[in-house]
Design an enzyme around this catalytic site. Structure first.
Site, PDB file in Angstrom:
ATOM      1  N   ASP A  15       0.848  -1.187   0.000  1.00 15.99           N
ATOM      2  CA  ASP A  15       0.000   0.000   0.000  1.00 15.99           C
ATOM      3  C   ASP A  15       0.885   1.239   0.000  1.00 15.99           C
ATOM      4  O   ASP A  15       2.025   1.205   0.485  1.00 15.99           O
ATOM      5  CB  ASP A  15      -0.909   0.017   1.226  1.00 15.99           C
ATOM      6  CG  ASP A  15      -2.138   0.897   1.028  1.00 15.99           C
ATOM      7  OD1 ASP A  15      -3.206   0.346   0.686  1.00 15.99           O
ATOM      8  OD2 ASP A  15      -2.035   2.127   1.196  1.00 15.99           O
ATOM      9  N   ASP A  61       4.398   2.877  -4.198  1.00 16.92           N
ATOM     10  CA  ASP A  61       3.659   3.807  -5.047  1.00 16.92           C
ATOM     11  C   ASP A  61       3.543   3.119  -6.394  1.00 16.92           C
ATOM     12  O   ASP A  61       4.520   3.038  -7.146  1.00 16.92           O
ATOM     13  CB  ASP A  61       4.409   5.135  -5.172  1.00 16.92           C
ATOM     14  CG  ASP A  61       3.718   6.116  -6.112  1.00 16.92           C
ATOM     15  OD1 ASP A  61       2.722   5.737  -6.769  1.00 16.92           O
ATOM     16  OD2 ASP A  61       4.197   7.262  -6.214  1.00 16.92           O
ATOM     17  N   VAL A  62       2.367   2.583  -6.702  1.00 17.34           N
ATOM     18  CA  VAL A  62       2.227   1.754  -7.900  1.00 17.34           C
ATOM     19  C   VAL A  62       2.419   2.546  -9.189  1.00 17.34           C
ATOM     20  O   VAL A  62       2.625   1.955 -10.253  1.00 17.34           O
ATOM     21  CB  VAL A  62       0.873   1.016  -7.937  1.00 17.34           C
ATOM     22  CG1 VAL A  62       0.737   0.049  -6.770  1.00 17.34           C
ATOM     23  CG2 VAL A  62      -0.305   1.992  -7.989  1.00 17.34           C
ATOM     24  N   TYR A 106     -11.340   8.027 -14.839  1.00 20.52           N
ATOM     25  CA  TYR A 106     -11.543   6.722 -14.207  1.00 20.52           C
ATOM     26  C   TYR A 106     -12.112   5.712 -15.208  1.00 20.52           C
ATOM     27  O   TYR A 106     -11.645   4.569 -15.291  1.00 20.52           O
ATOM     28  CB  TYR A 106     -12.485   6.874 -13.015  1.00 20.52           C
ATOM     29  CG  TYR A 106     -12.689   5.619 -12.201  1.00 20.52           C
ATOM     30  CD1 TYR A 106     -11.762   5.233 -11.243  1.00 20.52           C
ATOM     31  CD2 TYR A 106     -13.830   4.838 -12.368  1.00 20.52           C
ATOM     32  CE1 TYR A 106     -11.952   4.103 -10.479  1.00 20.52           C
ATOM     33  CE2 TYR A 106     -14.032   3.700 -11.609  1.00 20.52           C
ATOM     34  CZ  TYR A 106     -13.084   3.330 -10.667  1.00 20.52           C
ATOM     35  OH  TYR A 106     -13.277   2.197  -9.907  1.00 20.52           O
ATOM     36  N   LYS A 130     -10.235   2.297 -16.407  1.00 19.57           N
ATOM     37  CA  LYS A 130     -10.794   0.969 -16.173  1.00 19.57           C
ATOM     38  C   LYS A 130     -11.079   0.230 -17.479  1.00 19.57           C
ATOM     39  O   LYS A 130     -10.977  -1.007 -17.534  1.00 19.57           O
ATOM     40  CB  LYS A 130     -12.047   1.073 -15.309  1.00 19.57           C
ATOM     41  CG  LYS A 130     -11.763   1.553 -13.890  1.00 19.57           C
ATOM     42  CD  LYS A 130     -10.738   0.678 -13.173  1.00 19.57           C
ATOM     43  CE  LYS A 130     -10.514   1.108 -11.738  1.00 19.57           C
ATOM     44  NZ  LYS A 130      -9.539   0.254 -11.031  1.00 19.57           N
ATOM     45  N   VAL A 141     -19.229  -0.356  -4.034  1.00 21.94           N
ATOM     46  CA  VAL A 141     -18.772  -1.155  -2.909  1.00 21.94           C
ATOM     47  C   VAL A 141     -18.627  -0.239  -1.699  1.00 21.94           C
ATOM     48  O   VAL A 141     -18.128   0.881  -1.813  1.00 21.94           O
ATOM     49  CB  VAL A 141     -17.420  -1.835  -3.213  1.00 21.94           C
ATOM     50  CG1 VAL A 141     -16.978  -2.718  -2.040  1.00 21.94           C
ATOM     51  CG2 VAL A 141     -17.510  -2.652  -4.490  1.00 21.94           C
ATOM     52  N   THR A 169     -16.925   1.237   0.901  1.00 19.95           N
ATOM     53  CA  THR A 169     -15.605   1.492   1.475  1.00 19.95           C
ATOM     54  C   THR A 169     -15.538   2.956   1.881  1.00 19.95           C
ATOM     55  O   THR A 169     -16.393   3.762   1.499  1.00 19.95           O
ATOM     56  CB  THR A 169     -14.480   1.196   0.463  1.00 19.95           C
ATOM     57  OG1 THR A 169     -14.550   2.163  -0.609  1.00 19.95           O
ATOM     58  CG2 THR A 169     -14.592  -0.211  -0.111  1.00 19.95           C
TER      59      THR A 169
END
Length: 253
Positions: free
Chosen positions: A38, A64-65, A157, A161, A190, A192
């Protein structure tokens, strides 16, 4: 639990919270040793600690992806800690506030694409050599219903995706014969902390469409983890390059 990942070594990005945390915990409960990655190192370590306290094996790793150097270091650390990688779950992601094109700055575009699409590419690319050396593995990518339809996100976004779905299919086609299975999960709403803020700040039409799904509720992170587990274990051995919609019926109405 039935030990469906017994002896496997799993890397989960975005494991500090939400769906990533639920998936990391579920994988560990099914027997996998887990590297919980993460951006928030403390959150990654907290997830790992939860797994260890429950009797599992886990390591928290900061990443950090969107940064190739950070990804390489995190995957190298994970391989050292786990002794290999059999399962990769690319779950890290951020939302764009449902911003349309005219409200999407170049900075926002780059940030969303960097995490949600480039991040999947970078982590996959860093992980594949270890999987191939080990004779194969499974990759589960977090896409979204925004990978198929509009109104699941904003311009950045939705574009990201759609890209994740395409990257999933191409990676499956390129490496399936070498023992690598790659599939995607495409959730709707979802429950969260991240999506709660979007719902609180979002436009009324978006909120209404989310709340009107046939299921009459939002998904729980653990329900997404159930699907991730299925795609990660041998029960789904003949499934390659699929994108599974799990949205309570959002996209059928």
């Amino acid at each position: 639990m039935t030990g469906k990942l017994e002896g496997r070594k799993a890397v989960v990005t975005g494991a500090g919270s939400g769906m990533g945390r639920a998936i990391a915990v579920r994988f560990a409960a099914e027997g996998a040793a887990v590297a919980a990655l993460d951006l928030d190192h403390a959150a990654a370590e907290a997830t790992a600690r939860t797994i260890v306290e429950a009797g599992g094996t886990a390591h928290g790793v900061q990443v950090d992806v969107s940064d190739s150097g950070s990804v390489t270091a995190a995957i190298d650390s994970s391989v050292r800690a786990l002794g290999g990688i059999d399962v990769l779950a690319n779950i890290a992601g951020i939302l764009d506030g449902y911003a349309p094109v005219l409200d999407t700055s170049e900075e926002l575009w780059d940030r969303i694409i960097g995490v949600d699409l480039k991040g999947v590419f970078l982590v996959t690319k860093a992980t594949l050599p270890t999987m191939l050396e080990g004779g194969g593995g499974t990759i589960v990518n977090m896409a979204s219903i925004a990978g198929f339809v509009a109104r699941g996100g904003g311009a950045a976004y939705t574009s990201a995706k759609h890209g994740v779905v395409g990257l999933t299919k191409q990676t499956a086609a390129d490496y399936g014969a070498q023992g690598i299975r790659v599939n995607a999960i495409c959730p709707g709403a979802v429950e969260t902390a991240m999506t709660k803020k979007i719902l609180e700040d979002g436009e009324a039409a978006v909120i209404e469409s989310i709340n009107a799904v046939p299921a009459g509720r939002h998904a729980q992170p653990e329900e997404i983890a159930n699907l991730a587990l299925f795609l990660a274990n041998d029960e789904s051995d003949f499934i390659h390059g699929a994108a599974y919609v799990i949205d309570g019926g959002w996209t059928i109405v």
